[in-house]
Scaffold this active site. Sequence first.
Site, PDB file in Angstrom:
ATOM      1  N   LYS A 194      55.043  70.846  54.298  1.00  0.00           N
ATOM      2  CA  LYS A 194      55.517  69.642  55.320  1.00  0.00           C
ATOM      3  C   LYS A 194      55.176  68.256  54.800  1.00  0.00           C
ATOM      4  O   LYS A 194      55.999  67.359  54.827  1.00  0.00           O
ATOM      5  CB  LYS A 194      54.740  69.829  56.521  1.00  0.00           C
ATOM      6  CG  LYS A 194      55.517  71.401  57.193  1.00  0.00           C
ATOM      7  CD  LYS A 194      57.070  71.163  57.460  1.00  0.00           C
ATOM      8  CE  LYS A 194      57.372  72.366  58.261  1.00  0.00           C
ATOM      9  NZ  LYS A 194      58.796  72.225  58.657  1.00  0.00           N
ATOM     10  N   SER A 223      55.788  68.553  60.530  1.00  0.00           N
ATOM     11  CA  SER A 223      54.820  69.047  61.552  1.00  0.00           C
ATOM     12  C   SER A 223      53.372  67.953  61.026  1.00  0.00           C
ATOM     13  O   SER A 223      53.441  67.489  59.927  1.00  0.00           O
ATOM     14  CB  SER A 223      54.140  70.303  61.121  1.00  0.00           C
ATOM     15  OG  SER A 223      53.172  70.703  61.470  1.00  0.00           O
ATOM     16  N   TYR A 269      51.623  75.880  54.056  1.00  0.00           N
ATOM     17  CA  TYR A 269      52.557  75.177  55.113  1.00  0.00           C
ATOM     18  C   TYR A 269      52.346  73.614  55.098  1.00  0.00           C
ATOM     19  O   TYR A 269      53.304  72.981  55.220  1.00  0.00           O
ATOM     20  CB  TYR A 269      52.404  76.095  56.388  1.00  0.00           C
ATOM     21  CG  TYR A 269      53.156  75.570  57.574  1.00  0.00           C
ATOM     22  CD1 TYR A 269      54.561  75.679  57.746  1.00  0.00           C
ATOM     23  CD2 TYR A 269      52.481  74.582  58.271  1.00  0.00           C
ATOM     24  CE1 TYR A 269      55.082  74.946  58.547  1.00  0.00           C
ATOM     25  CE2 TYR A 269      53.327  73.983  59.795  1.00  0.00           C
ATOM     26  CZ  TYR A 269      54.686  74.406  59.716  1.00  0.00           C
ATOM     27  OH  TYR A 269      55.165  73.880  60.912  1.00  0.00           O
TER      28      TYR A 269
END
Length: 253
Positions: free
Chosen positions: A152, A135, A148
């Site tokens: 990533k 992402s 998160y």
Amino acid sequence: MSGRTVFVTGGGRGVGRAITERFLGLGAQVAICGRSTPEDMPSVDGRRAVFYQCDVRSYEDSEATVGQIASDLGGLDVLVNNAGGSPPGYVSDVSPRFLKAIIELNLIGPLNMSKVANDVMQSSDSGGAIINISSVNGSRPSPGTAAYGSAKAGLLNLTTSLAVEWAPKVRVNAVTAGIIGTPELFETYYGNDPVVIAALAAGVPMGRLATPDDIANACVFLASPLSSHMTGANMVVDGGGTPLDTHPKRADD
């Protein structure tokens, strides 16, 4: 893709479902996994995905699932590490257990799944391809989803490291997705205000948000012979850039 076996983690819904259906449409036999069976199994022209129950955060589950897929379907040619995600939550507001679970799902899970898939692929004459779905949050500040974004970012380093370790037999690449215009994403992060959605889309040079099919098409390319000299690469699918002010707001903002 006829005659090839593809495994898509989290392939029953959202972006994972689009990836699954794209490979099915190109003739691959596709295995998917999740913690519960999808109510509507992905299928294209009567060809259905095969479901395996698996918690990708568990090494034992991952090892057993990949072994069963290789046995049932005659090997494994492509792994797409798609399962992931995170509800919004500022670090100061959430528990250490929450943060640990997000890292396990988005980084440790792909690491473990890649390890067991590589064991199968290295023993095959044709090798294999591993594709990690990352992402833009992994390469820019990610307030509201810091765990998160950190996972990533780690996934991108994992991609380049494993590409060197496992070459030339197994290629490892990443697809970095921009904001994907799915209802689930906006309900979770931004709400469903059409003005907000339009503003986000207007900030992308291509004039629209990504679709699940955009990500699926990138995966097909990286799984195919067209990318046979690519490993350790990061294919960014963000329409030319993503607006920076896209983090979820606090409830009291």
